[in-house]
Write a protein that holds these residues in place. Structure first.
Motif, PDB file in Angstrom:
ATOM      1  N   PRO A 193       0.842  -1.196   0.000  1.00 15.14           N
ATOM      2  CA  PRO A 193       0.000   0.000   0.000  1.00 15.14           C
ATOM      3  C   PRO A 193       0.880   1.250   0.000  1.00 15.14           C
ATOM      4  O   PRO A 193       1.955   1.256   0.605  1.00 15.14           O
ATOM      5  CB  PRO A 193      -0.788  -0.111   1.318  1.00 15.14           C
ATOM      6  CG  PRO A 193      -0.708  -1.554   1.689  1.00 15.14           C
ATOM      7  CD  PRO A 193       0.612  -2.033   1.191  1.00 15.14           C
ATOM      8  N   PRO A 194       0.442   2.328  -0.660  1.00 16.01           N
ATOM      9  CA  PRO A 194       1.234   3.559  -0.640  1.00 16.01           C
ATOM     10  C   PRO A 194       1.284   4.154   0.754  1.00 16.01           C
ATOM     11  O   PRO A 194       0.357   3.974   1.554  1.00 16.01           O
ATOM     12  CB  PRO A 194       0.480   4.476  -1.619  1.00 16.01           C
ATOM     13  CG  PRO A 194      -0.918   3.953  -1.617  1.00 16.01           C
ATOM     14  CD  PRO A 194      -0.809   2.471  -1.424  1.00 16.01           C
ATOM     15  N   GLU A 195       2.367   4.858   1.055  1.00 18.60           N
ATOM     16  CA  GLU A 195       2.555   5.543   2.335  1.00 18.60           C
ATOM     17  C   GLU A 195       2.442   4.589   3.519  1.00 18.60           C
ATOM     18  O   GLU A 195       1.901   4.946   4.562  1.00 18.60           O
ATOM     19  CB  GLU A 195       1.556   6.695   2.461  1.00 18.60           C
ATOM     20  CG  GLU A 195       1.702   7.744   1.364  1.00 18.60           C
ATOM     21  CD  GLU A 195       0.765   8.927   1.530  1.00 18.60           C
ATOM     22  OE1 GLU A 195       1.204   9.932   2.100  1.00 18.60           O
ATOM     23  OE2 GLU A 195      -0.385   8.806   1.084  1.00 18.60           O
ATOM     24  N   ASP A 196       2.969   3.382   3.356  1.00 21.07           N
ATOM     25  CA  ASP A 196       2.950   2.380   4.422  1.00 21.07           C
ATOM     26  C   ASP A 196       4.383   1.858   4.630  1.00 21.07           C
ATOM     27  O   ASP A 196       4.768   0.842   4.047  1.00 21.07           O
ATOM     28  CB  ASP A 196       2.010   1.234   4.052  1.00 21.07           C
ATOM     29  CG  ASP A 196       1.755   0.273   5.201  1.00 21.07           C
ATOM     30  OD1 ASP A 196       2.593   0.207   6.120  1.00 21.07           O
ATOM     31  OD2 ASP A 196       0.720  -0.429   5.172  1.00 21.07           O
ATOM     32  N   PRO A 197       5.193   2.548   5.454  1.00 20.89           N
ATOM     33  CA  PRO A 197       6.592   2.137   5.624  1.00 20.89           C
ATOM     34  C   PRO A 197       6.752   0.754   6.238  1.00 20.89           C
ATOM     35  O   PRO A 197       7.720   0.057   5.937  1.00 20.89           O
ATOM     36  CB  PRO A 197       7.182   3.229   6.521  1.00 20.89           C
ATOM     37  CG  PRO A 197       6.008   3.873   7.191  1.00 20.89           C
ATOM     38  CD  PRO A 197       4.878   3.769   6.219  1.00 20.89           C
ATOM     39  N   ALA A 198       5.814   0.346   7.087  1.00 20.93           N
ATOM     40  CA  ALA A 198       5.909  -0.986   7.700  1.00 20.93           C
ATOM     41  C   ALA A 198       5.782  -2.075   6.642  1.00 20.93           C
ATOM     42  O   ALA A 198       6.562  -3.034   6.614  1.00 20.93           O
ATOM     43  CB  ALA A 198       4.828  -1.146   8.769  1.00 20.93           C
ATOM     44  N   ALA A 199       4.794  -1.927   5.749  1.00 15.43           N
ATOM     45  CA  ALA A 199       4.617  -2.911   4.683  1.00 15.43           C
ATOM     46  C   ALA A 199       5.788  -2.873   3.709  1.00 15.43           C
ATOM     47  O   ALA A 199       6.234  -3.921   3.228  1.00 15.43           O
ATOM     48  CB  ALA A 199       3.304  -2.644   3.942  1.00 15.43           C
ATOM     49  N   LEU A 200       6.301  -1.677   3.429  1.00 14.92           N
ATOM     50  CA  LEU A 200       7.436  -1.549   2.527  1.00 14.92           C
ATOM     51  C   LEU A 200       8.666  -2.218   3.115  1.00 14.92           C
ATOM     52  O   LEU A 200       9.414  -2.896   2.394  1.00 14.92           O
ATOM     53  CB  LEU A 200       7.713  -0.079   2.246  1.00 14.92           C
ATOM     54  CG  LEU A 200       8.861   0.246   1.286  1.00 14.92           C
ATOM     55  CD1 LEU A 200       8.666  -0.447  -0.057  1.00 14.92           C
ATOM     56  CD2 LEU A 200       8.983   1.745   1.099  1.00 14.92           C
ATOM     57  N   ARG A 201       8.877  -2.057   4.389  1.00 11.15           N
ATOM     58  CA  ARG A 201      10.030  -2.694   5.050  1.00 11.15           C
ATOM     59  C   ARG A 201       9.941  -4.213   4.931  1.00 11.15           C
ATOM     60  O   ARG A 201      10.926  -4.884   4.641  1.00 11.15           O
ATOM     61  CB  ARG A 201      10.042  -2.282   6.521  1.00 11.15           C
ATOM     62  CG  ARG A 201      11.080  -3.020   7.355  1.00 11.15           C
ATOM     63  CD  ARG A 201      10.878  -2.727   8.819  1.00 11.15           C
ATOM     64  NE  ARG A 201      11.635  -3.636   9.646  1.00 11.15           N
ATOM     65  CZ  ARG A 201      11.542  -3.689  10.970  1.00 11.15           C
ATOM     66  NH1 ARG A 201      10.715  -2.881  11.613  1.00 11.15           N
ATOM     67  NH2 ARG A 201      12.263  -4.548  11.657  1.00 11.15           N
ATOM     68  N   ILE A 202       8.769  -4.777   5.144  1.00  6.97           N
ATOM     69  CA  ILE A 202       8.585  -6.223   5.050  1.00  6.97           C
ATOM     70  C   ILE A 202       8.865  -6.707   3.634  1.00  6.97           C
ATOM     71  O   ILE A 202       9.522  -7.722   3.426  1.00  6.97           O
ATOM     72  CB  ILE A 202       7.153  -6.607   5.505  1.00  6.97           C
ATOM     73  CG1 ILE A 202       6.977  -6.351   6.994  1.00  6.97           C
ATOM     74  CG2 ILE A 202       6.865  -8.079   5.181  1.00  6.97           C
ATOM     75  CD1 ILE A 202       5.554  -6.519   7.478  1.00  6.97           C
ATOM     76  N   ALA A 203       8.364  -5.967   2.658  1.00  5.78           N
ATOM     77  CA  ALA A 203       8.574  -6.348   1.254  1.00  5.78           C
ATOM     78  C   ALA A 203      10.052  -6.281   0.878  1.00  5.78           C
ATOM     79  O   ALA A 203      10.563  -7.155   0.176  1.00  5.78           O
ATOM     80  CB  ALA A 203       7.749  -5.458   0.334  1.00  5.78           C
ATOM     81  N   LEU A 204      10.750  -5.259   1.345  1.00  8.77           N
ATOM     82  CA  LEU A 204      12.173  -5.139   1.055  1.00  8.77           C
ATOM     83  C   LEU A 204      12.954  -6.295   1.669  1.00  8.77           C
ATOM     84  O   LEU A 204      13.873  -6.849   1.053  1.00  8.77           O
ATOM     85  CB  LEU A 204      12.706  -3.802   1.572  1.00  8.77           C
ATOM     86  CG  LEU A 204      12.244  -2.551   0.836  1.00  8.77           C
ATOM     87  CD1 LEU A 204      12.698  -1.303   1.571  1.00  8.77           C
ATOM     88  CD2 LEU A 204      12.782  -2.546  -0.597  1.00  8.77           C
ATOM     89  N   ALA A 205      12.581  -6.660   2.897  1.00  9.74           N
ATOM     90  CA  ALA A 205      13.254  -7.777   3.549  1.00  9.74           C
ATOM     91  C   ALA A 205      13.014  -9.075   2.796  1.00  9.74           C
ATOM     92  O   ALA A 205      13.929  -9.893   2.610  1.00  9.74           O
ATOM     93  CB  ALA A 205      12.756  -7.907   4.989  1.00  9.74           C
ATOM     94  N   ALA A 206      11.776  -9.287   2.333  1.00  9.48           N
ATOM     95  CA  ALA A 206      11.468 -10.504   1.573  1.00  9.48           C
ATOM     96  C   ALA A 206      12.226 -10.530   0.260  1.00  9.48           C
ATOM     97  O   ALA A 206      12.760 -11.570  -0.144  1.00  9.48           O
ATOM     98  CB  ALA A 206       9.957 -10.574   1.328  1.00  9.48           C
ATOM     99  N   CYS A 207      12.314  -9.378  -0.404  1.00 10.02           N
ATOM    100  CA  CYS A 207      13.004  -9.296  -1.682  1.00 10.02           C
ATOM    101  C   CYS A 207      14.492  -9.557  -1.532  1.00 10.02           C
ATOM    102  O   CYS A 207      15.108 -10.212  -2.380  1.00 10.02           O
ATOM    103  CB  CYS A 207      12.775  -7.921  -2.293  1.00 10.02           C
ATOM    104  SG  CYS A 207      13.628  -7.637  -3.846  1.00 10.02           S
ATOM    105  N   CYS A 208      15.059  -9.060  -0.440  1.00 12.67           N
ATOM    106  CA  CYS A 208      16.509  -9.172  -0.223  1.00 12.67           C
ATOM    107  C   CYS A 208      16.895 -10.390   0.599  1.00 12.67           C
ATOM    108  O   CYS A 208      18.045 -10.520   1.041  1.00 12.67           O
ATOM    109  CB  CYS A 208      17.025  -7.902   0.449  1.00 12.67           C
ATOM    110  SG  CYS A 208      16.799  -6.412  -0.537  1.00 12.67           S
ATOM    111  N   GLY A 209      15.918 -11.257   0.832  1.00 12.71           N
ATOM    112  CA  GLY A 209      16.220 -12.506   1.533  1.00 12.71           C
ATOM    113  C   GLY A 209      16.336 -12.380   3.032  1.00 12.71           C
ATOM    114  O   GLY A 209      16.893 -13.246   3.705  1.00 12.71           O
ATOM    115  N   GLY A 210      15.800 -11.274   3.582  1.00  4.00           N
ATOM    116  CA  GLY A 210      15.890 -11.059   5.012  1.00  4.00           C
ATOM    117  C   GLY A 210      14.725 -11.688   5.770  1.00  4.00           C
ATOM    118  O   GLY A 210      13.777 -12.161   5.210  1.00  4.00           O
TER     119      GLY A 210
END
Length: 210
Positions: A193-210
């Motif tokens: 969702p736009p303007e949702d840093p918590a969701a963005l953080r989770i997605a970045l971690a999943a993308c980068c294998g975190g």
């Protein structure tokens, strides 16, 4: 003029759209917005495309950080949502979550404010502002990126997403405008969702294998 510019743009946009024989939109979502907000019935979708001509020129000078960085490409303006990306990185850093360095390719009226935000968030070592980059430079940056991040609050059909997908680069982007028409969540990228840093953080971690 500054206060009247936006209403003037809207008025001129509405007038030209209604006077045109046909209005072309880069995505189905944008076409819906034109019909709804501008009262235009004659709208057709002509999606953006990429990959037409090969880039020629001198070898690209890549960052010394090596491969595996996050990459943002675009004009530095409020609707691009870079502050949301900074907040996601700040939260990850505060919790000790490792994420790649972020490279920002682009310039614009919001750059000074973004540099101040990066400093205030303690991200000066995690974020590098590269300034304006030409197409050859962008292609080089994409070739070694861990992911392209597009945290915008509004878009049409971003060419940089198409270029990244053509280069096989994962996409982490906001679920806005025409982006869901090319990025399938969980299949060809991650949508949040736009303007949702918590969701963005989770997605970045999943993308980068975190």
């Amino acid at each position: 003029f500054r206060w009247g510019k936006a209403p003037l743009h809207i008025l001129l946009g509405r007038w030209t759209a209604q006077a045109a024989d046909l209005v072309l939109a880069p995505s189905a979502r944008t076409a819906e917005e034109l019909r709804r907000d501008y009262g235009v019935a004659r709208v057709e979708v002509l999606p953006n495309v990429t990959g037409g001509l090969p880039l020629a020129g001198a070898p690209v000078s890549l960052p010394e950080d090596g491969s595996g960085y996050l990459l943002f490409v675009g004009r530095l303006r409020i609707r691009k949502g870079v502050e949301v990306l900074f907040e996601a990185l700040r939260r990850a850093q505060a919790d000790g979550q490792p994420l790649p360095k972020l490279l920002i390719a682009g310039d614009g009226e919001h750059r000074v404010a973004l540099e101040a935000t990066a400093t205030a968030f303690g991200l000066t070592d995690a974020v590098s502002f590269l300034g304006r980059c030409d197409a050859l430079r962008i292609a080089g940056l994409l070739s070694r990126a861990a992911a392209l991040v597009v945290p915008s609050t509004y878009e049409g059909m971003p060419l940089v997403i198409l270029e990244a997908m053509a280069a096989g680069v994962p996409i982490v982007a906001s679920r806005v405008s025409g982006i869901p028409e090319v990025v399938l969540d969980g299949e060809t990228g991650w949508l949040v969702p736009p303007e949702d840093p918590a969701a963005l953080r989770i997605a970045l971690a999943a993308c980068c294998g975190g």
